[in-house]
Write an enzyme that holds these catalytic residues in place. Structure first.
Site, PDB file in Angstrom:
ATOM      1  N   LYS A 165     -85.294 132.722  50.189  1.00 57.21           N
ATOM      2  CA  LYS A 165     -86.196 133.781  49.718  1.00 57.21           C
ATOM      3  C   LYS A 165     -85.905 135.137  50.371  1.00 57.21           C
ATOM      4  O   LYS A 165     -85.618 135.215  51.562  1.00 57.21           O
ATOM      5  CB  LYS A 165     -87.633 133.369  50.056  1.00 57.21           C
ATOM      6  N   ASP A 179     -94.426 128.289  43.740  1.00 54.86           N
ATOM      7  CA  ASP A 179     -94.207 129.436  44.611  1.00 54.86           C
ATOM      8  C   ASP A 179     -93.352 129.044  45.814  1.00 54.86           C
ATOM      9  O   ASP A 179     -93.752 128.187  46.604  1.00 54.86           O
ATOM     10  CB  ASP A 179     -95.572 129.951  45.078  1.00 54.86           C
ATOM     11  N   ASP A 180     -92.205 129.662  45.938  1.00 58.06           N
ATOM     12  CA  ASP A 180     -91.313 129.418  47.082  1.00 58.06           C
ATOM     13  C   ASP A 180     -90.759 127.992  47.097  1.00 58.06           C
ATOM     14  O   ASP A 180     -90.475 127.440  48.157  1.00 58.06           O
ATOM     15  CB  ASP A 180     -92.003 129.691  48.435  1.00 58.06           C
ATOM     16  N   LYS A 237    -101.807 132.086  40.926  1.00 56.92           N
ATOM     17  CA  LYS A 237    -101.458 133.312  41.656  1.00 56.92           C
ATOM     18  C   LYS A 237    -100.927 134.388  40.720  1.00 56.92           C
ATOM     19  O   LYS A 237     -99.906 134.196  40.068  1.00 56.92           O
ATOM     20  CB  LYS A 237    -100.406 132.953  42.709  1.00 56.92           C
ATOM     21  N   ARG A 282     -92.901 137.542  39.285  1.00 54.41           N
ATOM     22  CA  ARG A 282     -94.004 137.474  38.314  1.00 54.41           C
ATOM     23  C   ARG A 282     -93.932 138.645  37.322  1.00 54.41           C
ATOM     24  O   ARG A 282     -94.239 138.486  36.134  1.00 54.41           O
ATOM     25  CB  ARG A 282     -95.342 137.462  39.070  1.00 54.41           C
ATOM     26  N   HIS A 287     -96.117 127.677  48.756  1.00 58.42           N
ATOM     27  CA  HIS A 287     -96.047 128.868  49.614  1.00 58.42           C
ATOM     28  C   HIS A 287     -96.904 128.595  50.853  1.00 58.42           C
ATOM     29  O   HIS A 287     -97.990 128.027  50.734  1.00 58.42           O
ATOM     30  CB  HIS A 287     -96.596 130.049  48.810  1.00 58.42           C
ATOM     31  N   SER A 313    -101.034 136.154  47.284  1.00 59.79           N
ATOM     32  CA  SER A 313    -100.550 134.989  48.030  1.00 59.79           C
ATOM     33  C   SER A 313    -101.626 134.405  48.931  1.00 59.79           C
ATOM     34  O   SER A 313    -102.496 135.126  49.440  1.00 59.79           O
ATOM     35  CB  SER A 313     -99.348 135.379  48.911  1.00 59.79           C
ATOM     36  N   CYS A 360     -92.064 136.977  45.520  1.00 56.10           N
ATOM     37  CA  CYS A 360     -93.180 136.632  44.628  1.00 56.10           C
ATOM     38  C   CYS A 360     -93.518 137.656  43.547  1.00 56.10           C
ATOM     39  O   CYS A 360     -93.444 137.366  42.351  1.00 56.10           O
ATOM     40  CB  CYS A 360     -94.432 136.383  45.463  1.00 56.10           C
ATOM     41  N   ASP A 397     -90.727 130.676  41.556  1.00 56.78           N
ATOM     42  CA  ASP A 397     -90.633 132.147  41.560  1.00 56.78           C
ATOM     43  C   ASP A 397     -89.514 132.690  42.429  1.00 56.78           C
ATOM     44  O   ASP A 397     -89.123 133.846  42.277  1.00 56.78           O
ATOM     45  CB  ASP A 397     -91.968 132.772  41.973  1.00 56.78           C
ATOM     46  N   ASN A 398     -89.030 131.911  43.375  1.00 55.55           N
ATOM     47  CA  ASN A 398     -87.928 132.362  44.248  1.00 55.55           C
ATOM     48  C   ASN A 398     -87.528 131.183  45.129  1.00 55.55           C
ATOM     49  O   ASN A 398     -88.155 130.125  45.089  1.00 55.55           O
ATOM     50  CB  ASN A 398     -88.329 133.573  45.113  1.00 55.55           C
ATOM     51  N   HIS A 453    -100.641 138.183  41.582  1.00 55.54           N
ATOM     52  CA  HIS A 453     -99.791 139.021  42.443  1.00 55.54           C
ATOM     53  C   HIS A 453     -99.137 140.195  41.721  1.00 55.54           C
ATOM     54  O   HIS A 453     -98.005 140.589  42.035  1.00 55.54           O
ATOM     55  CB  HIS A 453     -98.731 138.184  43.176  1.00 55.54           C
TER      56      HIS A 453
HETATM   57 MG    MG Z   1     -92.788 133.228  46.078  1.00 56.70          MG
END
Ligand code: MG
Length: 481
Positions: free
Chosen positions: A321, A34-35, A126, A77, A248, A151, A73, A300-301, A128
């Site tokens: 992001k 994540d991130d 996660k 997903r 994240h 998150s 995020c 994810d980003n 989300h």
């Molecule tokens: Mg993310």
């Protein structure tokens, strides 16, 4: 030893020729961080974070240089699950705790596709895509689930929560950390009773089993759950979707890696994720599953740059992001399957997490849903080394948006990226043009020099924009108001 009779060898040979071994359905593990930015792994050039296990995945598999996620995020997903641009499935936004929306139950997720092909399915981490009971992973094809449904910053310890009297140690540390890291949102507070007044729920299947768990142990616990799931699979191929909450913010790391990297806490957290990958690869080897398991690693980003040194790095790419600059959406992606994916390859073919569903469907011996538009394409020709060409003639850049809206930013082919504006009349027009070959950092606008290239891309962009607007699907709704 007596030689085998000649006729026996001939039969064996002719059988092999007539009936080439059909590969059994591979196990699949998708590790989704994540991130984590494009520049946050050793094999993508990070000079200050050691990631030997993920780097080894790259030397044993194929590494993508132009692999795309969504800008943040929830949408990313939605793409991973459905094989579609998030906008198409009504989920180009993030659900908050107790949100009234999520991924629509009628969407066919990659977990449902694989479950239908006989796979055991588990999600860890996660989600989300909605925390209402009817929108949880267990309602979208995952037989079991363990993790946080959104998150890890969506809790009462967010740095923008209004100051409270007698704040506890965790809240004090959160504010200190924001000041120390250069967090851009310092001192901006949610309105009273706004923000995230909730506790963070750790769930097992549909039940909250802990509130505000010790996040320093989260990566370790996710990893242990992953190993247990792998160990338990004997009779069926399995699909494990391991969506780490880290890196994240707020960042937490166990004692194993605290202070170990040259990039501060963010680097420590990534080193722990790398350890987690190493644990999983070691377990596959121990169980003799290496050559029967596809392992995918991606993010994810891009990095959340507003968090200063607690955000990651996009390396040579522009911004991070939340944007459709390359740093926002281009992410690391490695696919490893010994014996089936040639080792040590790099590919510049344009691909993305929308391609995961069609690719895994094919490998499971089935197909992506045919009763609806699927934006993703089967990546197997690229993964297997049969082709180095993207299955996409064009790839599209979409920002976050409300359900039913299209926030269209641009288009790319294997070389050129056109950033567009969309008028009130729905007409797409080129605004900036970048040559992503030499100009990875999107510094030099070439629109004036190459109007014919811009025009060609604008025509394709218009066609996609019109088609998408005409074929938007709804988000899922919480049943209880
Ligand atoms: Mg993310």
């Amino acid at each position: 030893m007596k030689p085998l009779p000649v006729f026996f060898s001939l039969i064996a040979l002719s059988t092999a020729t007539l009936y080439p071994a059909t590969p059994a359905q591979p196990n699949v593990i998708v590790i989704f961080t994540d991130d984590q930015g494009y520049g946050d792994l050793g094999c993508y050039g990070a000079p200050d974070i050691e990631t030997p296990n993920i780097d080894r995945m790259a030397t044993e598999g194929v590494r993508f240089t132009s692999f795309y996620a969504a800008t943040f995020c929830g949408p990313s997903r939605a793409q991973m699950m459905t094989g579609c641009y998030a906008t198409r499935v009504g989920h180009a936004r993030n659900p908050s705790p107790n949100s009234n929306f999520g991924l629509h139950p009628n969407e066919i997720t990659v977990a449902e596709v694989l479950k239908g092909a006989g796979y055991a399915t588990m999600m860890i981490g996660k989600w989300h895509l909605g925390d209402a009971p009817e929108l949880l992973p267990t309602k979208q094809g995952f037989e079991t689930y363990f993790g946080l449904p959104f998150s890890n910053d969506m809790w009462r310890y967010h740095p923008n929560m209004p100051p409270r009297e007698n704040e506890d140690e965790l809240m004090r540390k959160t504010r200190e950390r924001a000041a120390y890291t250069g967090y851009a949102g310092q001192g901006r507070y949610y309105p009273p009773n706004g923000g995230f007044p909730n506790d963070l729920p750790l769930m097992r299947n549909d039940t909250v089993v802990e509130k505000n768990p010790d996040l320093r142990q989260l990566t370790t616990r996710y990893t242990e759950a992953a190993l247990q799931f792998i160990d338990a699979q004997r009779d069926r191929p399995f699909f494990l979707y391991l969506a780490h909450n880290m890196p994240h913010v707020p960042l937490f790391v166990s004692e194993k890696f605290a202070g170990k990297s040259k990039r501060g806490l963010y680097g420590d957290v990534v080193m722990e994720l790398d350890w987690s990958v190493g644990q999983i690869l070691a377990r596959l080897k121990k169980l003799g599953l290496d050559e029967r398991t596809l392992v995918v690693f991606t993010s994810d980003n891009g990095p959340w740059l507003g968090y200063g040194i607690d955000g990651g790095s996009a390396g040579p790419l522009r911004d991070g992001k939340g944007t459709t600059w390359e740093g926002g959406v281009r992410v690391p992606a490695i696919f490893r399957w010994p014996g089936r994916i040639p080792a040590g390859r790099r590919t510049d073919a344009v691909a993305g997490n929308i391609d995961i569903l069609p690719t895994l469907a094919r490998l499971a011996g089935t197909a992506a849903p045919k009763d609806r538009t699927i934006d993703g394409r089967d990546l197997w020709p690229v993964l297997s080394g049969e082709s180095n060409r993207s299955p996409h003639e064009h790839f599209h850049y979409l920002g976050g948006s409300a359900e039913g809206a299209v926030n269209y930013h641009g288009i790319r082919d294997d070389r050129w990226k056109l950033i567009v504006t969309v008028g009130a009349d729905g007409k797409v027009a080129g605004k900036e043009l970048y040559d992503l070959g030499p100009d990875t950092g999107e510094k030099f606008d070439r629109l004036k020099q190459h109007p014919q290239i811009a025009q060609r891309l604008a025509v394709a962009a218009q066609a996609f924009y019109d088609e998408l607007r005409a074929n938007l699907r709804p988000a899922g709704k919480r049943a209880r108001p």
